[in-house]
Scaffold this motif. Structure first.
Motif, PDB file in Angstrom:
ATOM      1  N   GLY A   1     -13.555   6.385   0.013  1.00 54.17           N
ATOM      2  CA  GLY A   1     -12.989   7.138  -1.100  1.00 54.17           C
ATOM      3  C   GLY A   1     -13.802   6.984  -2.375  1.00 54.17           C
ATOM      4  N   TRP A   2     -14.303   5.769  -2.614  1.00 51.70           N
ATOM      5  CA  TRP A   2     -15.129   5.540  -3.806  1.00 51.70           C
ATOM      6  C   TRP A   2     -16.416   6.353  -3.740  1.00 51.70           C
ATOM      7  CZ3 TRP A   2     -19.983   3.078  -4.332  1.00 51.70           C
ATOM      8  CH2 TRP A   2     -20.397   2.859  -5.646  1.00 51.70           C
ATOM      9  N   VAL A   3     -17.054   6.388  -2.557  1.00 45.90           N
ATOM     10  CA  VAL A   3     -18.271   7.188  -2.411  1.00 45.90           C
ATOM     11  C   VAL A   3     -17.962   8.664  -2.634  1.00 45.90           C
ATOM     12  CG1 VAL A   3     -20.107   7.886  -0.823  1.00 45.90           C
ATOM     13  CG2 VAL A   3     -19.349   5.510  -0.873  1.00 45.90           C
TER      14      VAL A   3
ATOM     15  N   TRP B   1     -15.271  15.460  -1.233  1.00 42.76           N
ATOM     16  CA  TRP B   1     -14.371  14.680  -0.390  1.00 42.76           C
ATOM     17  C   TRP B   1     -15.095  14.022   0.773  1.00 42.76           C
ATOM     18  CZ3 TRP B   1     -13.628  15.455   4.788  1.00 42.76           C
ATOM     19  CH2 TRP B   1     -14.096  16.660   5.323  1.00 42.76           C
ATOM     20  N   ASP B   2     -16.165  14.655   1.262  1.00 39.87           N
ATOM     21  CA  ASP B   2     -16.913  14.106   2.391  1.00 39.87           C
ATOM     22  C   ASP B   2     -18.191  13.422   1.919  1.00 39.87           C
ATOM     23  OD1 ASP B   2     -18.270  16.376   1.565  1.00 39.87           O
ATOM     24  OD2 ASP B   2     -18.850  16.980   3.595  1.00 39.87           O
ATOM     25  N   GLY B   3     -18.142  12.815   0.736  1.00 41.66           N
ATOM     26  CA  GLY B   3     -19.354  12.242   0.154  1.00 41.66           C
ATOM     27  C   GLY B   3     -20.026  11.216   1.040  1.00 41.66           C
TER      28      GLY B   3
ATOM     29  N   PRO C   1     -20.278  -2.626   1.005  1.00 40.56           N
ATOM     30  CA  PRO C   1     -20.585  -3.559  -0.089  1.00 40.56           C
ATOM     31  C   PRO C   1     -20.302  -5.040   0.144  1.00 40.56           C
ATOM     32  CG  PRO C   1     -18.479  -2.492  -0.501  1.00 40.56           C
ATOM     33  CD  PRO C   1     -19.025  -1.881   0.770  1.00 40.56           C
ATOM     34  N   LEU C   2     -19.555  -5.439   1.176  1.00 41.77           N
ATOM     35  CA  LEU C   2     -19.118  -6.830   1.222  1.00 41.77           C
ATOM     36  C   LEU C   2     -20.287  -7.798   1.393  1.00 41.77           C
ATOM     37  CD1 LEU C   2     -16.811  -8.818   1.100  1.00 41.77           C
ATOM     38  CD2 LEU C   2     -16.518  -8.559   3.578  1.00 41.77           C
TER      39      LEU C   2
ATOM     40  N   ALA D   1       4.757  -6.434  10.531  1.00 39.60           N
ATOM     41  CA  ALA D   1       3.827  -5.683  11.367  1.00 39.60           C
ATOM     42  C   ALA D   1       3.517  -4.326  10.762  1.00 39.60           C
ATOM     43  CB  ALA D   1       4.407  -5.529  12.770  1.00 39.60           C
ATOM     44  N   LEU D   2       4.526  -3.665  10.225  1.00 43.04           N
ATOM     45  CA  LEU D   2       4.314  -2.349   9.625  1.00 43.04           C
ATOM     46  C   LEU D   2       3.430  -2.435   8.388  1.00 43.04           C
ATOM     47  CD1 LEU D   2       4.941   0.663   9.601  1.00 43.04           C
ATOM     48  CD2 LEU D   2       7.020   0.158   8.291  1.00 43.04           C
ATOM     49  N   VAL D   3       3.660  -3.425   7.544  1.00 45.19           N
ATOM     50  CA  VAL D   3       2.823  -3.612   6.351  1.00 45.19           C
ATOM     51  C   VAL D   3       1.373  -3.863   6.759  1.00 45.19           C
ATOM     52  CG1 VAL D   3       2.377  -5.114   4.377  1.00 45.19           C
ATOM     53  CG2 VAL D   3       4.706  -4.372   4.873  1.00 45.19           C
ATOM     54  N   ALA D   4       1.172  -4.678   7.789  1.00 47.31           N
ATOM     55  CA  ALA D   4      -0.186  -4.938   8.271  1.00 47.31           C
ATOM     56  C   ALA D   4      -0.838  -3.658   8.779  1.00 47.31           C
ATOM     57  CB  ALA D   4      -0.158  -5.988   9.378  1.00 47.31           C
ATOM     58  N   ALA D   5      -0.069  -2.852   9.512  1.00 48.73           N
ATOM     59  CA  ALA D   5      -0.608  -1.603  10.040  1.00 48.73           C
ATOM     60  C   ALA D   5      -1.054  -0.672   8.921  1.00 48.73           C
ATOM     61  CB  ALA D   5       0.442  -0.916  10.909  1.00 48.73           C
ATOM     62  N   LEU D   6      -0.307  -0.644   7.825  1.00 54.69           N
ATOM     63  CA  LEU D   6      -0.645   0.239   6.715  1.00 54.69           C
ATOM     64  C   LEU D   6      -1.756  -0.333   5.833  1.00 54.69           C
ATOM     65  CD1 LEU D   6       2.967   1.323   5.664  1.00 54.69           C
ATOM     66  CD2 LEU D   6       1.321   2.576   7.077  1.00 54.69           C
ATOM     67  N   THR D   7      -1.889  -1.661   5.808  1.00 57.14           N
ATOM     68  CA  THR D   7      -2.873  -2.312   4.938  1.00 57.14           C
ATOM     69  C   THR D   7      -4.254  -2.381   5.586  1.00 57.14           C
ATOM     70  OG1 THR D   7      -1.110  -3.671   3.999  1.00 57.14           O
ATOM     71  CG2 THR D   7      -3.367  -4.424   3.639  1.00 57.14           C
ATOM     72  N   ALA D   8      -4.307  -2.507   6.896  1.00 61.32           N
ATOM     73  CA  ALA D   8      -5.582  -2.744   7.593  1.00 61.32           C
ATOM     74  C   ALA D   8      -6.678  -1.738   7.256  1.00 61.32           C
ATOM     75  CB  ALA D   8      -5.327  -2.781   9.104  1.00 61.32           C
ATOM     76  N   PRO D   9      -6.391  -0.436   7.135  1.00 59.06           N
ATOM     77  CA  PRO D   9      -7.488   0.514   6.869  1.00 59.06           C
ATOM     78  C   PRO D   9      -7.928   0.596   5.411  1.00 59.06           C
ATOM     79  CG  PRO D   9      -5.575   1.572   7.943  1.00 59.06           C
ATOM     80  CD  PRO D   9      -5.128   0.262   7.404  1.00 59.06           C
ATOM     81  N   LEU D  10      -7.292  -0.155   4.509  1.00 58.34           N
ATOM     82  CA  LEU D  10      -7.530   0.063   3.081  1.00 58.34           C
ATOM     83  C   LEU D  10      -8.962  -0.258   2.664  1.00 58.34           C
ATOM     84  CD1 LEU D  10      -4.202  -1.141   1.405  1.00 58.34           C
ATOM     85  CD2 LEU D  10      -4.935   1.180   2.023  1.00 58.34           C
TER      86      LEU D  10
END
Length: 401
Positions: A255-257, A264-266, A96-97, A239-248
């Motif tokens: 997940g929305w789809v 789950w595999d929409g 969507p971006l 660094a840890l916060v970035a690692a966890l945030t990057a895939p969001l």
């Protein structure tokens, strides 16, 4: 020679790198000017060849660039949103971006949505070229960064960079995310990776690069490029916060789809409707044999795509041998894994690899070290071949780029 990647640790800079957009350092644009001018020269050459070719065939240039193939899907999403009919969800395959930006800018800028989309792509291509230069400059110096940006502009399917497609936006986000990781700017890296995950399915590759680098840096309690006065625990936390945030971004859209489709595999179910599904590379091997070995009269464009895939795999081995930093290796490795492991259509695969600019680094280093007249001849030849292939791809080849 070992092909294992070098340990991911801070390295001294031999030259002052160009800062990321928004960093506020004077002289950044001046530092990147040769690369940006070289990029513009190559793309204007390609545009001139395409315009002349289109005129000869009685076509207009603007419709070819702004209203063909996938650009029509993005324009429809920008105008109407995603499909409400659950029996026809094929536009959910498009992230969507880019259409979101087109929709927003269309409310404040004159012209049609197609013109706005084309403008967004052109501006993003310049930001991308700057980011490509910044990565090359940081690793190997200004001359290599400039050559790398010019090589990216002269890629075989680089005409897509100035079309209403997502490749320029995605490359801009990927390049600056990788630069941010190399420079220890974890907040920038995470935000750009999340945005890349909202742009293309291969945003997963950017997220993987940032997450891998962030987890490794968190484990070591060090962030590359950060001042030594920062406490190790603070650097590790960033660094840890970035690692966890990057895939969001990527996870959020997929997940929305899944919620929209009620399974789950929409998202992957939607991709299967397009004929795209993971097969571990079986189709890739079959098609390579078909177009490069067995076919008596293969389509030129499909043969070019096949050669690009083989060269990309070979260049990745060179990147391993050159011991590129881990984030670059992860990004291009996951990108290749997704593209080569897909069982989908063949013709757009060279375009899917266009954002993988780190694959060109070994060539850029070699060209930058060559004598000036040799480097000029190689880059001029690449620019001319890219211009011709762009015209062929858009005006002779009957399918999508």
């Amino acid at each position: 020679m070992s092909v294992s990647p070098a340990p991911y640790v801070p390295t001294p800079r031999t030259s002052a790198p160009a800062p990321a957009p928004g960093a506020g350092r004077r002289g950044a644009l001046r530092h990147a000017a040769p690369a940006l001018l070289g990029f513009l020269a190559v793309r204007i050459l390609g545009l001139a060849v395409l315009a002349h070719w289109a005129h000869g065939k009685g076509h207009g240039l603007w419709p070819v660039l702004a209203r063909t193939w996938d650009s029509l899907w993005y324009l429809d999403i920008a105008a109407h949103g995603y499909a409400a009919d659950p029996s026809y969800p094929r536009n959910l395959a498009f992230f969507p971006l880019f259409p979101g930006l087109v929709r927003v800018f269309s409310t404040v800028l004159p012209g049609s949505r197609a013109s706005v989309a084309l403008g967004v792509a052109v501006v993003c291509s310049l930001v991308a070229a700057w980011g490509v230069f910044a990565v090359g400059d940081r690793l190997h110096g200004r001359r290599t960064g400039t050559v790398l940006a010019v090589l990216w502009a002269a890629s075989p399917v680089a005409a897509v960079q100035w079309m209403g497609y997502t490749e320029s936006l995605f490359t801009a986000l990927a390049a600056w995310a990788l630069y941010a990781v190399l420079d220890g700017r974890w907040a920038w890296a995470a935000g750009l990776a999340a945005a890349a995950g909202l742009t293309r399915p291969t945003g997963l590759a950017v997220a993987a690069a940032v997450s891998a680098a962030g987890l490794l840096a968190a484990r070591r309690g060090a962030g590359p490029g950060e001042p030594a006065r920062h406490e190790p625990a603070r650097r590790a936390t960033r660094a840890l916060v970035a690692a966890l945030t990057a895939p969001l971004g990527w996870l959020g859209y997929v997940g929305w789809v899944a919620l929209v489709r009620g399974r789950w595999d929409g998202y992957f179910e939607v991709q299967r409707r397009w004929g795209n599904q993971w097969d571990g590379g079986a189709v890739t091997l079959r098609e390579l044999k078909r177009y490069l070995v067995h076919s008596q009269a293969p389509y030129l464009f499909l043969s070019v795509v096949s050669v690009v895939l083989l060269l990309s795999a070979g260049l990745y081995l060179c990147c391993l041998a050159d011991r590129q930093p881990l984030p670059l290796l992860v990004f291009t490795g996951v990108l290749l894994l997704v593209v080569l492991g897909s069982g989908g259509v063949w013709f757009p695969r060279a375009r899917f690899l266009l954002p993988g600019f780190p694959l060109l680094l070994p060539l850029a280093v070699a060209i930058a070290r060559a004598r000036r007249h040799v480097a000029a001849l190689v880059l001029a030849g690449a620019a001319l071949s890219s211009a011709w292939l762009g015209g062929y791809m858009l005006l002779v080849w009957a399918g999508a780029p």
